[in-house]
Design a protein around this motif. Structure first.
Motif, mmCIF file in Angstrom:
data_model
loop_
_atom_site.group_PDB
_atom_site.id
_atom_site.type_symbol
_atom_site.label_atom_id
_atom_site.label_comp_id
_atom_site.label_asym_id
_atom_site.label_seq_id
_atom_site.Cartn_x
_atom_site.Cartn_y
_atom_site.Cartn_z
ATOM 1 N N VAL A 1 0.870 -1.177 0.000
ATOM 2 C CA VAL A 1 0.000 0.000 0.000
ATOM 3 C C VAL A 1 0.906 1.226 0.000
ATOM 4 N N ILE A 2 0.753 2.051 -1.024
ATOM 5 C CA ILE A 2 1.618 3.213 -1.190
ATOM 6 C C ILE A 2 0.845 4.469 -0.801
ATOM 7 N N SER A 3 1.494 5.315 -0.026
ATOM 8 C CA SER A 3 0.840 6.519 0.498
ATOM 9 C C SER A 3 0.269 7.396 -0.609
ATOM 10 N N ARG A 4 -0.796 8.096 -0.250
ATOM 11 C CA ARG A 4 -1.395 9.142 -1.077
ATOM 12 C C ARG A 4 -1.642 10.308 -0.127
ATOM 13 N N PRO A 5 -1.356 11.519 -0.553
ATOM 14 C CA PRO A 5 -1.562 12.659 0.339
ATOM 15 C C PRO A 5 -2.982 12.695 0.906
#
Length: 189
Positions: free
Chosen positions: A128-132
């Motif tokens: 899971v890759i961060s999103r602002p």
């Protein structure tokens, strides 16, 4: 071979998708990545979609220079509509590949709404890759809570592809705020 899979509508594909994929490839030590351009997301209104061929071509144009990144229309060819069905086909067809499902934090926040999301988590490790602005919603989501005991620390991300599912990692590395929705809204008067 380890392969990261980023599925989505890519409506349109943009540099944020590329940034997520590049970060995941590097941090997870993946050999290759695939973008699976979906014929349509069952959780989204089909009226807002550009034609599949247009979305696919734009994704190919954006990624052409990256030999490790393949854009695929596999779901269109297979007739699969749900990620769980696509992953069943992929894991059966490519038995020696080590797949990792890649998703943005916004997708983890709604993962519990996906068809058979628990089966997906049992099939392949997930990154899971961060999103602002999405971290809190993602990490407190029903799926994150249900899978909390399978979460590995970010500093062990390089081991994810070799782990048996369920396993997942949260990577707080991408800060690009661009979204397909915002791009579409700017195009439409």
């Amino acid at each position: 071979m380890s392969i990261g899979i980023l599925g989505g509508s890519f409506n349109p594909a943009h540099r944020g998708h590329l940034e997520v994929t590049r970060a995941a490839r590097h941090l997870l030590s993946l050999d290759r990545c695939w973008w699976l351009v979906s014929p349509g997301n069952p959780l989204k209104d089909p009226e807002g979609y550009a034609p599949f061929e247009e979305r696919f071509a734009a994704a190919e144009d954006l990624t052409r220079q990256f030999r490790w990144l393949t854009v695929s229309g596999m779901e269109q060819r297979l007739g699969t509509r749900f990620t769980v069905d696509t992953m069943r086909v992929l894991t059966a067809r490519f038995r020696h590949a080590r797949f990792v499902w890649l998703m943005g934090a916004d997708s983890l926040a709604t993962f519990h709404l996906w068809r058979d999301w628990q089966a997906i988590a049992q099939m392949v490790p997930m990154a899971v890759i961060s999103r602002p602005g999405e971290q809190m919603a993602a990490l407190t989501s029903p799926a994150a809570r249900a899978l909390s005991r399978y979460r590995i620390p970010a500093d062990e991300a390089r081991t994810l592809a070799a782990r048996k599912a369920p396993a997942w990692v949260y990577l707080p590395v991408v800060h690009n705020p661009v979204s397909s929705t915002e791009i579409r809204e700017k195009r439409d008067p």
